[in-house]
Design an enzyme around this catalytic site. Structure first.
Site, short mmCIF file in Angstrom:
data_model
loop_
_atom_site.label_atom_id
_atom_site.label_comp_id
_atom_site.label_asym_id
_atom_site.label_seq_id
_atom_site.Cartn_x
_atom_site.Cartn_y
_atom_site.Cartn_z
N SER A 84 0.85 -1.18 0.00
CA SER A 84 0.00 0.00 0.00
C SER A 84 0.89 1.23 0.00
CB SER A 84 -0.88 0.02 1.26
OG SER A 84 -1.58 1.25 1.38
N TYR B 298 -3.10 -1.60 10.07
CA TYR B 298 -3.02 -1.82 8.62
C TYR B 298 -1.75 -1.20 8.06
CZ TYR B 298 -4.33 -1.78 3.68
OH TYR B 298 -4.34 -1.96 2.31
#
Length: 253
Positions: free
Chosen positions: A141, A154
């Site tokens: 990400s 996350y």
């Protein structure tokens, strides 16, 4: 990596980015296997794409990861590409976390995002090493490089997966296994909850951009605003993290 003639396993392939990857890989002439936790979702995928191969699997359970590896390599022995895409994103205020989630949910996020892709990478690396040209694609990400403070676990797990991917690439540099990192920006999927990424990039456009990078032979591929994050300085990371937190913190208060 070559983009056609592969047998590809995509985790979390029943929806979102994973499904967009599956569709594009099939268009390029590949056999695609997708796994996911929800049987009903995979049944709908199979109805839409009859040639796709599906497998129900909860990657947060070690025995199911091993069973997935055994099933794939036994039934589809030509498998040569692993796409570690499955992930969970929880958004929370750490001062109120226990009113929204249990530790079990946080633990599952950590396991899905970092333990599972590392374990699968290690399993398939040993299989790929004796079977010729292969690739491992880890989906991290833009948040691996500059965190979203309201999604701290996350962001941390994606940062860890980025580090692991770098190490794996060095260790396998003398083999025929390519190690590729894909770092998405916000993409319009249901990650973290329905509607949270409604303003994100369309999955199909994102995947087209990633495939352009794959065709160019890149091993670290961003898209949209994640491209700049891949090479941010520390000062830029600090500024980005503070600015985005101030914009988003109301959503968890």
């Amino acid at each position: 990596m070559k983009l056609s003639g592969n047998t590809i396993l995509i985790t979390g392939g029943g929806s979102g980015i994973g499904l967009a990857f599956a569709e594009q890989f099939m268009k390029e002439g590949n056999q695609v296997i997708v796994c996911g936790r929800r049987d009903d979702v995979l049944l709908k995928v199979k109805e839409k794409f009859p040639d796709i191969i599906t497998r129900v699997c909860d990657l947060t359970i070690e025995s199911e990861r091993i069973a997935l590896f055994d099933w794939v390599t036994t039934n589809y022995s030509k498998v040569n590409v692993l796409v570690n895409n499955a992930g969970i994103q929880l958004r929370f205020d750490v001062l109120k976390a226990d009113t929204k989630y249990s530790w079990g949910q946080f633990s599952k996020e950590i396991t899905a995002n970092i333990e599972a892709p590392i374990h699968l990478s290690m399993l398939f690396t040993q299989f790929f090493a004796v079977n010729g040209e292969a690739a491992i694609i880890n989906v991290t990400s833009g948040l691996a490089f500059a965190p979203l403070a309201i999604a701290p676990i996350y962001s941390a797990t994606k940062s860890a997966l980025h580090s692991f991917t770098m190490s794996l690439r060095h260790q396998l540099s003398a083999t025929s296994i390519e190690v590729i990192e894909v770092a998405p920006p916000a993409v319009n999927t249901d990650l973290g909850g329905t509607g949270l990424h409604a303003q994100g990039e369309p999955p199909e456009a994102f995947v087209e951009g990633i495939f352009k990078g794959l065709k160019e032979g890149k091993t670290e591929i961003g898209y949209g605003d994640s491209i700049s994050r891949l090479r941010m300085s520390r000062d830029e990371i600090d500024e980005f993290t503070a600015r985005v937190y101030n914009v988003t913190k109301a959503s968890i208060e």
